[in-house]
Every structure is written in structure tokens, then in C-alpha cells.
Design a protein around this motif. Structure first.
Motif, short mmCIF file in Angstrom:
data_model
loop_
_atom_site.label_atom_id
_atom_site.label_comp_id
_atom_site.label_asym_id
_atom_site.label_seq_id
_atom_site.Cartn_x
_atom_site.Cartn_y
_atom_site.Cartn_z
N ASN A 168 0.85 -1.20 0.00
CA ASN A 168 0.00 0.00 0.00
C ASN A 168 0.88 1.24 0.00
N ASP A 169 0.26 2.42 0.12
CA ASP A 169 1.06 3.64 0.26
C ASP A 169 0.74 4.38 1.57
N ASP A 170 -0.26 3.91 2.32
CA ASP A 170 -0.63 4.57 3.58
C ASP A 170 0.20 4.07 4.76
N ASP A 214 -7.18 12.28 -12.56
CA ASP A 214 -5.79 12.72 -12.50
C ASP A 214 -5.06 12.23 -11.26
N ASP A 215 -5.81 11.77 -10.24
CA ASP A 215 -5.19 11.26 -9.02
C ASP A 215 -4.21 10.13 -9.34
N LEU A 216 -4.47 9.40 -10.42
CA LEU A 216 -3.65 8.24 -10.74
C LEU A 216 -2.18 8.60 -10.92
N THR A 217 -1.91 9.81 -11.41
CA THR A 217 -0.53 10.19 -11.67
C THR A 217 0.24 10.49 -10.38
N TYR A 218 -0.49 10.76 -9.28
CA TYR A 218 0.15 11.03 -7.99
C TYR A 218 0.18 9.79 -7.10
N SER A 219 -0.66 8.84 -7.37
CA SER A 219 -0.98 7.78 -6.43
C SER A 219 0.14 6.76 -6.21
N GLY A 220 0.55 6.60 -4.95
CA GLY A 220 1.47 5.52 -4.61
C GLY A 220 0.79 4.17 -4.66
N THR A 221 -0.53 4.15 -4.41
CA THR A 221 -1.29 2.90 -4.49
C THR A 221 -1.27 2.35 -5.90
N VAL A 222 -1.58 3.19 -6.87
CA VAL A 222 -1.56 2.76 -8.26
C VAL A 222 -0.14 2.39 -8.68
N ALA A 223 0.84 3.14 -8.16
CA ALA A 223 2.24 2.87 -8.51
C ALA A 223 2.68 1.49 -8.04
N TRP A 237 1.38 -12.54 1.58
CA TRP A 237 2.53 -11.85 2.14
C TRP A 237 2.28 -10.35 2.09
N VAL A 238 2.69 -9.64 3.14
CA VAL A 238 2.50 -8.19 3.23
C VAL A 238 3.86 -7.52 3.28
N VAL A 239 4.10 -6.60 2.34
CA VAL A 239 5.32 -5.77 2.34
C VAL A 239 4.86 -4.35 2.08
N ALA A 240 4.94 -3.49 3.10
CA ALA A 240 4.37 -2.15 3.00
C ALA A 240 5.35 -1.12 3.56
N PRO A 241 5.15 0.15 3.20
CA PRO A 241 6.05 1.20 3.68
C PRO A 241 5.99 1.36 5.21
N GLU A 242 7.13 1.69 5.78
CA GLU A 242 7.22 1.93 7.21
C GLU A 242 6.36 3.13 7.62
N SER A 265 -2.54 -3.78 -4.23
CA SER A 265 -2.04 -2.55 -3.63
C SER A 265 -3.20 -1.73 -3.07
N GLY A 266 -3.16 -1.42 -1.77
CA GLY A 266 -4.24 -0.67 -1.14
C GLY A 266 -4.53 -1.22 0.26
N ILE A 267 -5.74 -1.11 0.76
CA ILE A 267 -6.82 -0.31 0.21
C ILE A 267 -6.53 1.14 0.54
N ASN A 268 -6.48 2.00 -0.45
CA ASN A 268 -6.13 3.39 -0.21
C ASN A 268 -7.22 4.10 0.57
N ARG A 269 -6.78 4.99 1.47
CA ARG A 269 -7.71 5.80 2.27
C ARG A 269 -8.18 6.98 1.41
N GLY A 270 -9.23 6.74 0.63
CA GLY A 270 -9.73 7.71 -0.33
C GLY A 270 -9.60 7.17 -1.75
N HIS A 271 -10.39 7.72 -2.64
CA HIS A 271 -10.39 7.22 -4.01
C HIS A 271 -9.13 7.62 -4.77
N ASN A 272 -8.85 6.88 -5.83
CA ASN A 272 -7.80 7.22 -6.79
C ASN A 272 -8.45 7.22 -8.17
N LEU A 273 -8.94 8.39 -8.55
CA LEU A 273 -9.70 8.56 -9.78
C LEU A 273 -9.07 9.64 -10.64
#
Length: 255
Positions: free
Chosen positions: A7-9, A99-108, A31-36, A89-97
């Protein structure tokens, strides 16, 4: 089936726990591998100027001091002894719709999985953002396993990832599922919030101002607004193919 969850959160995000619950409804090899720490808005960034620190949180759970992209790479190249069959990847806290996709760590995170040859899906949960209101992750948990199983049955090209957005409604109020295209947001909603610290020095927040906006029919924005789950196939290839011939003629490079 082996599933890698990221995820990115951050490793302690409730959305990550919810996605792990979805994954465990599909497989017992998760398996879970997520940012600190929270990496929201990190997009598809890669850590190259600092070392990556890896911490074992519990069995099959790891935290990486890096981005979602770093996490997927560490999962596939360092932690797992065999590649996963699916990256979630997720579940992101908030939508990724839109133009958000270009910023999203979840989509990345899903992008990186796709680049490394693994079927990948980004998952986000919309919510109202009102003070004290938390995302209804139970909506994604209720509908996610069946939807992901259906998506796994589709034969996708190797360079395609999937972006899922659940609407900000209770599980029983979901209107259905719609396959959508990426929308475009009214950029007039983006603003700079200027403030001043205790010594009178200015500092700034990038913020969004709410205003009436009518999304285009068939887009992810419209589907989620109307209470549907939005499913959008995305390509890694960013080439503007419709422009190629015009550009070749203009530059005299056409054969």
C-alpha cells in the motif's frame, strides 16, 4: 495462489489490514510488504539515494523504509523465494480517480508489479473526508473477493493493470460494478493554502476546494459518484499513439 499485498498509507494502515482480509479470502499464501511510514502522493518514485531498511513485523509481514515501488521490488527480489501470482495494492484511504492516478502511490505499487511481470490490482475506498469520518472499508471487504476472482479469470495483456475504486456507501448500498475509463478532474479545484507560523513566516499546503462538478459519462468519477464500483484497465505504455503520425510528418521523420 501466492499474493503480495502492499500500500502507500503505511504498514499500520487499517486499509492494509482490510486488503489482507480480502487476499486471505482468495488464498492462504498471503505476504505483506508495506512502507514503514505514510507514502501517499509518492507516485511511482524509487529510492536510489538512500539505503532501504527492512523490518520483519510478524510472520509474512514486512515494513520497508521506502516507497510502494520499493516495497514491491523488495518483495519480489529479496523477501519471497518465488514470485507471487498477484500483487494487490491498497486499500487506499480515499479514491484514486482521474488525475489522481498520476500522484498515487497505491496505483504505482500495482504498476511496479505489472512491470515485474505479475498480475496487479490497485484498490481504493472513497469516503466523504468529513471530520471524524473514516472510510467504509467493510464495503471493499464485502465486494472485493468476488470481484477480484472475476478479474483474475480475464486474460489481460502483460502491460495492463487494474484500478478498482469502491464508492463511499455501505456494502449493501453498492449499485453494481462498472467498467470505466479514466476521467479528468476540473483543475480549478486545486489551490494553495497559505498560512503563517508563529514567527510570521509563510508556509503552504496544497489543497482542494470543493465545488460543483459534473463528471463525463462512462468515467471512473461518474461511476463512484453514483454508487458503483469503478474498474478501470490501465496501460503502462504512455505513448500518445494518435499523435505519432502528425509528429512524424512535422519533423520529417516519416518513412
Amino acid at each position: 495462489m501466492r499474493i503480495l499485498v502492499t500500500n502507500d498509507d503505511g504498514i499500520h494502515s487499517p486499509g492494509l489490514w482490510a486488503l489482507e482480509e480480502i487476499a486471505k479470502a482468495i488464498s492462504d499464501d498471503v505476504w505483506v510488504v508495506a512502507p514503514e511510514t505514510d507514502q501517499s502522493g509518492s507516485s511511482h518514485s524509487l529510492t536510489v539515494n538512500d539505503p532501504l531498511r527492512l523490518r520483519s513485523v510478524s510472520e509474512r509481514h514486512f515494513a520497508v523504509r521506502g516507497t510502494p515501488t520499493d516495497c514491491v521490488i523488495m518483495g519480489l527480489r529479496q523477501i519471497l523465494d518465488a514470485p507471487p501470482d498477484l500483487v494487490l495494492s491498497g486499500i487506499n484511504r480515499g479514491h484514486n480517480l482521474a488525475d489522481d492516478l498520476t500522484y498515487s502511490g497505491t496505483v504505482a505499487g500495482a504498476m511496479e508489479g505489472t512491470i515485474l511481470g505479475v498480475r496487479s490490482i490497485a484498490v481504493s475506498q472513497a469516503f466523504s473526508h468529513a471530520r471524524g469520518v473514516e472510510p467504509p472499508y467493510e464495503t471493499a471487504v464485502a465486494h472485493g473477493p468476488e470481484l477480484i476472482r472475476d478479474l483474475l479469470a480475464i486474460d489481460l495483456p502483460k502491460d495492463v493493470l487494474i484500478n478498482i475504486n469502491f464508492p463511499a456507501v455501505a456494502a449493501e448500498e453498492v449499485a453494481g460494478v462498472k467498467v470505466t475509463v479514466q476521467g479528468r478532474r476540473d483543475q480549478a479545484m486545486l489551490k494553495i493554502d497559505e498560512r503563517f507560523d508563529g514567527r510570521g513566516n509563510p508556509y503552504y499546503w496544497i489543497a482542494f476546494q470543493r465545488q460543483p462538478f459534473e463528471p463525463v459519462t462512462g468515467t471512473d468519477l461518474q461511476a463512484v459518484r453514483d454508487g458503483f464500483v469503478s474498474v478501470t484497465p490501465l496501460r503502462l505504455d504512455l505513448t500518445a499513439h494518435r499523435v505519432l503520425e502528425d509528429m512524424e510528418r512535422a519533423l520529417g521523420s516519416a518513412e
